[in-house]
Design an enzyme around this catalytic site. Structure first.
Site, PDB file in Angstrom:
ATOM      1  N   TYR A  48     -40.520  16.495  -4.732  1.00  0.00           N
ATOM      2  CA  TYR A  48     -41.079  16.157  -6.039  1.00  0.00           C
ATOM      3  C   TYR A  48     -40.493  17.101  -7.082  1.00  0.00           C
ATOM      4  O   TYR A  48     -40.971  18.214  -7.283  1.00  0.00           O
ATOM      5  CB  TYR A  48     -42.605  16.253  -6.032  1.00  0.00           C
ATOM      6  CG  TYR A  48     -43.300  15.297  -5.077  1.00  0.00           C
ATOM      7  CD1 TYR A  48     -42.619  14.235  -4.482  1.00  0.00           C
ATOM      8  CD2 TYR A  48     -44.645  15.463  -4.766  1.00  0.00           C
ATOM      9  CE1 TYR A  48     -43.258  13.371  -3.609  1.00  0.00           C
ATOM     10  CE2 TYR A  48     -45.296  14.587  -3.902  1.00  0.00           C
ATOM     11  CZ  TYR A  48     -44.594  13.548  -3.327  1.00  0.00           C
ATOM     12  OH  TYR A  48     -45.236  12.688  -2.462  1.00  0.00           O
ATOM     13  N   HIS A 116     -42.080  14.030   6.244  1.00  0.00           N
ATOM     14  CA  HIS A 116     -41.890  13.195   5.054  1.00  0.00           C
ATOM     15  C   HIS A 116     -40.849  12.101   5.287  1.00  0.00           C
ATOM     16  O   HIS A 116     -39.670  12.379   5.484  1.00  0.00           O
ATOM     17  CB  HIS A 116     -41.450  14.094   3.891  1.00  0.00           C
ATOM     18  CG  HIS A 116     -41.619  13.475   2.550  1.00  0.00           C
ATOM     19  ND1 HIS A 116     -41.231  14.109   1.384  1.00  0.00           N
ATOM     20  CD2 HIS A 116     -42.137  12.285   2.163  1.00  0.00           C
ATOM     21  CE1 HIS A 116     -41.516  13.337   0.343  1.00  0.00           C
ATOM     22  NE2 HIS A 116     -42.060  12.221   0.798  1.00  0.00           N
TER      23      HIS A 116
END
Length: 301
Positions: A48, A116
């Site tokens: 992010y 992830h």
């Protein structure tokens, strides 16, 4: 291992400059507003903003504003210069990722570590990734482990094989997308795996169904926009904001433990927190079910 999650959490991709720049001041105000509103579960990831979201979250929480904060981050993709990322599911790679995250977060450990988006790395996860995550949990660097993904089929396969503590599914359990109900959620209910649902607005469409809104990170097709507007109209008949129904919908399934919503400002946080507290008449759920926005089986008692 069990981790008690607040029912509503903050997704930090927006304060990592997803889609638009967010100032340092606004990022700090966003986290502070979430803490004040009781949204004390914070989900983040190295990807992010190439570490920006984690760094901003860590800085904002370093003053003790949310002493009971629950934090999840992710591993499996290492940050490299020039905004590059490389996959690494070895134990060394996962530990490097987590150690870097802990430095940015200014924490000795996290509550949850998700692997992830390992959609295409089944053998690597089986051979090194998940065994390493287990050791990380045993050492207390994470209290719970699991997977954070956008697609239900590979995630359900991981749940079936490993029975993780927790999973995060983004965008696939919403008023417009029921994919998680096919296999993933029933399986998690059976294995006792807690489900975190992200993407309840489907990249913004269910927050504001206007022309130009995004759906699953792409331009919204006309028929999907029309469906979202119809959903909003049905909610309005009962005096309920569409955002409120969107945030509350996932809790209709017992496997769901928390919903995380991405916010880029304190104003968005306060608006979402207020919407999440809105009363939803049972009649609205049944009306939405009649038009296909809510699977009827979720309303069976």
């Amino acid at each position: 291992m069990s981790v008690a999650l607040p029912r509503l959490g903050l997704g930090t991709a927006p304060i990592g400059n997803l889609f638009a720049e967010v100032s340092e001041r606004d990022a700090a105000a966003t986290v502070a507003a979430a803490a004040a509103a009781g949204m004390t579960y914070f989900d983040t990831a190295p990807r992010y903003g190439h570490g920006v979201a984690e760094d901003r979250l860590g800085r904002a929480l370093s003053n003790g504003a949310a002493p009971g904060a629950v934090i999840s981050t992710k591993a499996g993709w290492l940050l490299r210069p020039g905004e590059r990322v490389v996959t690494d599911w070895t134990e060394r790679g996962l530990r490097e990722s987590l150690e870097s995250s802990l430095r940015r977060l200014r924490r000795p450990a996290v509550d949850v570590l998700f692997l992830h988006d390992p959609d295409d790395f089944r053998e690597e996860i089986r051979r090194t990734g998940y065994p390493a995550a287990r050791r990380i949990r045993e050492e207390g660097l994470a209290r719970a482990i699991g997977f954070g993904m956008n697609h239900c089929e590979p995630l359900a396969a991981y749940v079936a094989e490993f029975e993780p503590d927790m999973v995060l599914i983004a965008g696939r359990f919403s008023l417009l997308d029921h994919d998680a109900l096919t296999t993933l959620l029933p399986l998690c209910a059976k294995t006792g795996t807690t489900v975190v649902v992200g993407g309840v607005f489907n990249t913004g469409l269910l927050a504001d169904p206007r022309p130009g809104a995004m759906f699953h990170y792409r331009e919204t097709p006309p028929d999907v926009l029309a469906r979202a507007r119809r959903c909003r109209a049905l909610c309005a008949e009962f005096g309920v904001p569409l955002a409120a129904a969107a945030m509350r919908f996932p809790y209709l399934h017992p496997a769901v433990g928390s919903v995380v919503v991405g916010c880029r400002s304190a104003e968005e946080v306060r608006g979402n927190a207020a919407a999440a507290r809105a009363e939803i008449p049972p009649e609205l759920w049944h009306r939405l079910a009649e038009e296909g926005f809510v699977p009827p089986r979720l309303l069976e008692t």
